[in-house]
Design a protein around this motif. Sequence first.
Motif, PDB file in Angstrom:
ATOM      1  N   UNK A 145     -12.899  -4.793   1.569  1.00  0.00           N
ATOM      2  CA  UNK A 145     -12.786  -3.943   2.469  1.00  0.00           C
ATOM      3  C   UNK A 145     -12.330  -4.328   3.813  1.00  0.00           C
ATOM      4  N   UNK A 146     -12.806  -5.584   4.103  1.00  0.00           N
ATOM      5  CA  UNK A 146     -12.074  -5.979   5.544  1.00  0.00           C
ATOM      6  C   UNK A 146     -10.875  -6.538   5.707  1.00  0.00           C
ATOM      7  N   UNK A 147     -10.344  -6.904   4.337  1.00  0.00           N
ATOM      8  CA  UNK A 147      -8.792  -7.349   4.257  1.00  0.00           C
ATOM      9  C   UNK A 147      -8.118  -6.001   4.135  1.00  0.00           C
ATOM     10  N   UNK A 148      -8.664  -4.888   3.580  1.00  0.00           N
ATOM     11  CA  UNK A 148      -7.850  -3.788   3.590  1.00  0.00           C
ATOM     12  C   UNK A 148      -7.877  -3.092   5.172  1.00  0.00           C
ATOM     13  N   UNK A 149      -9.026  -3.320   5.764  1.00  0.00           N
ATOM     14  CA  UNK A 149      -9.045  -2.744   7.243  1.00  0.00           C
ATOM     15  C   UNK A 149      -7.873  -3.295   8.140  1.00  0.00           C
ATOM     16  N   UNK A 150      -7.596  -4.560   7.890  1.00  0.00           N
ATOM     17  CA  UNK A 150      -6.562  -5.458   8.557  1.00  0.00           C
ATOM     18  C   UNK A 150      -5.404  -4.978   7.938  1.00  0.00           C
ATOM     19  N   UNK A 151      -5.182  -4.424   6.903  1.00  0.00           N
ATOM     20  CA  UNK A 151      -3.848  -4.312   6.409  1.00  0.00           C
ATOM     21  C   UNK A 151      -3.099  -2.795   6.756  1.00  0.00           C
ATOM     22  N   UNK A 152      -1.848  -3.008   7.584  1.00  0.00           N
ATOM     23  CA  UNK A 152      -1.520  -1.756   8.060  1.00  0.00           C
ATOM     24  C   UNK A 152      -0.915  -0.725   7.062  1.00  0.00           C
ATOM     25  N   UNK A 153      -1.325   0.523   7.048  1.00  0.00           N
ATOM     26  CA  UNK A 153      -0.464   1.428   6.375  1.00  0.00           C
ATOM     27  C   UNK A 153       0.276   2.500   6.964  1.00  0.00           C
ATOM     28  N   UNK A 154       1.512   2.621   6.464  1.00  0.00           N
ATOM     29  CA  UNK A 154       2.343   3.661   7.064  1.00  0.00           C
ATOM     30  C   UNK A 154       2.093   5.016   6.593  1.00  0.00           C
ATOM     31  N   UNK A 155       2.687   6.110   7.133  1.00  0.00           N
ATOM     32  CA  UNK A 155       2.535   7.459   6.796  1.00  0.00           C
ATOM     33  C   UNK A 155       3.253   7.576   5.549  1.00  0.00           C
ATOM     34  N   UNK A 156       4.146   6.601   5.070  1.00  0.00           N
ATOM     35  CA  UNK A 156       4.964   6.643   3.911  1.00  0.00           C
ATOM     36  C   UNK A 156       4.203   5.983   2.736  1.00  0.00           C
ATOM     37  N   UNK A 157       2.952   5.520   2.966  1.00  0.00           N
ATOM     38  CA  UNK A 157       2.512   4.630   1.877  1.00  0.00           C
ATOM     39  C   UNK A 157       2.365   5.468   0.600  1.00  0.00           C
ATOM     40  N   UNK A 158       2.309   4.708  -0.443  1.00  0.00           N
ATOM     41  CA  UNK A 158       2.351   5.370  -1.926  1.00  0.00           C
ATOM     42  C   UNK A 158       1.068   5.657  -2.125  1.00  0.00           C
ATOM     43  N   UNK A 159       0.867   6.952  -2.579  1.00  0.00           N
ATOM     44  CA  UNK A 159      -0.383   7.543  -3.029  1.00  0.00           C
ATOM     45  C   UNK A 159      -0.732   7.389  -4.554  1.00  0.00           C
ATOM     46  N   UNK A 160      -1.863   6.485  -4.617  1.00  0.00           N
ATOM     47  CA  UNK A 160      -2.293   5.877  -5.683  1.00  0.00           C
ATOM     48  C   UNK A 160      -3.335   6.781  -6.308  1.00  0.00           C
ATOM     49  N   UNK A 161      -3.206   7.726  -7.458  1.00  0.00           N
ATOM     50  CA  UNK A 161      -4.500   8.318  -7.909  1.00  0.00           C
ATOM     51  C   UNK A 161      -5.160   7.575  -9.059  1.00  0.00           C
ATOM     52  N   UNK A 162      -6.250   7.244  -8.709  1.00  0.00           N
ATOM     53  CA  UNK A 162      -7.088   6.246  -9.474  1.00  0.00           C
ATOM     54  C   UNK A 162      -8.129   7.264 -10.387  1.00  0.00           C
ATOM     55  N   UNK A 163      -7.647   7.333 -11.497  1.00  0.00           N
ATOM     56  CA  UNK A 163      -8.282   8.341 -12.495  1.00  0.00           C
ATOM     57  C   UNK A 163      -9.184   7.539 -13.430  1.00  0.00           C
ATOM     58  N   UNK A 164     -10.416   7.871 -13.419  1.00  0.00           N
ATOM     59  CA  UNK A 164     -11.635   7.002 -13.955  1.00  0.00           C
ATOM     60  C   UNK A 164     -11.658   7.308 -15.559  1.00  0.00           C
ATOM     61  N   UNK A 165     -12.517   6.847 -16.297  1.00  0.00           N
ATOM     62  CA  UNK A 165     -12.782   7.232 -17.509  1.00  0.00           C
ATOM     63  C   UNK A 165     -13.822   8.042 -18.089  1.00  0.00           C
ATOM     64  N   UNK A 166     -14.140   8.529 -18.974  1.00  0.00           N
ATOM     65  CA  UNK A 166     -15.479   9.174 -19.578  1.00  0.00           C
ATOM     66  C   UNK A 166     -16.444   8.618 -19.061  1.00  0.00           C
TER      67      UNK A 166
END
Length: 447
Positions: A53-74
């Motif tokens: 989470x801290x690594x993600x908070x330090x990683x910049x994301x642009x307005x054009x970042x790729x949206x990834x839908x994470x779809x769980x299982x049953x």
Amino acid sequence: MGRESAPPDHITPYDRFAWSDTDIEQLLAHGRNPRELIAYFGAAEYRDLVRLAQLGARTPTSDHAVRVFVVPGIMGSQLGLRRPPPLPNDILWLDPIDIGVGRLAALHVPTGAPIVPLGVVLYSYLRLKLHLRARGFAPLLYDYDWRLGVDELGPQLAAAIRADPAQRTMIVAHSMGGLVSRAALAQPGLRKVERVVLLGTPNSGSFAPLQALRGTYAVVRKIARLTTRQSAEALADKIFNSFPSLYQMLPVRTRSSEPDLFDAAQWPRRGPQPDAGLLRAARDIHGKLAPADERICAIVGVGQETVTAARRHRDQFIYTVTRHGDGTVPALSAALPGAQMHYATVPHSELTRHPIVAAAVTELLATGTTLRLKSEWQTSSTAEAHVSDAQLRRMQADKVDWARLEANERRQFLQNLNEPPKLHLRVPKRTKQRTAVRRRQRKPSFR
């Protein structure tokens, strides 16, 4: 069965802790509420999640970042009832306290309560989301009502993808979520989806749903241990057998000697019975799924004890267990002709949590290729075991007094729900004899 109400005073700790994944991500990144989060995830898991989470908070994301839908299982989305604010929503799946007092009956389709999805199961999917966020993607955990059929859920996912404002979209789907994703791709307007990674998806079915319908699946049996009176067979007969999704994931017959599981007449008469109408409706589900194209790749778990065949013997099923799968889905069923294939020696429930798999997923999304996993799989393992419905019903039969369990015991119980029983696999005698003959034939003779 009448409609289950949600009394406002029936609030459990699992209702109070039902924070969203974005809330949890912020708490982890800023080191807040450590006591509650350690109690939920465990100390080691908590440390890993904080780092991600801290690594993600330090990683910049642009307005054009790729949206990834994470779809769980049953069973990977929480299900329950909405309450008016400021009360927390009423979590039924997976709330051991509600299960213990018999409220699981509200999940019956279609005559139960007005159930809605209430976020994904974080232990299974938050780690993958944080991996993606740390690599600059814009992941979204997509929850859904996994009781329903993929032919109904696919259009819902397609509508969510079309409504999302992101210019670029990709999908990472686990288990049943892969079938939901393929059903979505069959809908119009989904060419905006650039890449799809399937993790342990039962593209040709799995024997786990068969066992769930029979009341012999590990998850159903462990859930029944939490109830005061109901058996796993009763839960299967009265609740799980009403879920269209389970029927749609039954394995496709590949040999004439195998039972046609979509024909109710070929099921044993003893034990929980399938819904003949749901069986008939599920038979043609694969025709409603998008075939593989250049966008789709599949990661298949191997090397785990997995039910890879079933036959009827008198009034029960006999299951063959080999190491040719991920513990839930046979490798041959997870394979999708025409898709790019990769293999990992990882259990089914760990495919969304394993660091090497996560790294491979981010590379596949970013570049379409990865060298972290093998692209071919061959095994010389012939070891197998056979277990019957009757034998499985003798396992996980004792009840659990949830109130008497320590916090770490409760956490381990929930985190290990999907762990299959351990069996002793052996090489069949006929295989040993054939191997010995081949060795003698290869051995040179001298005169």
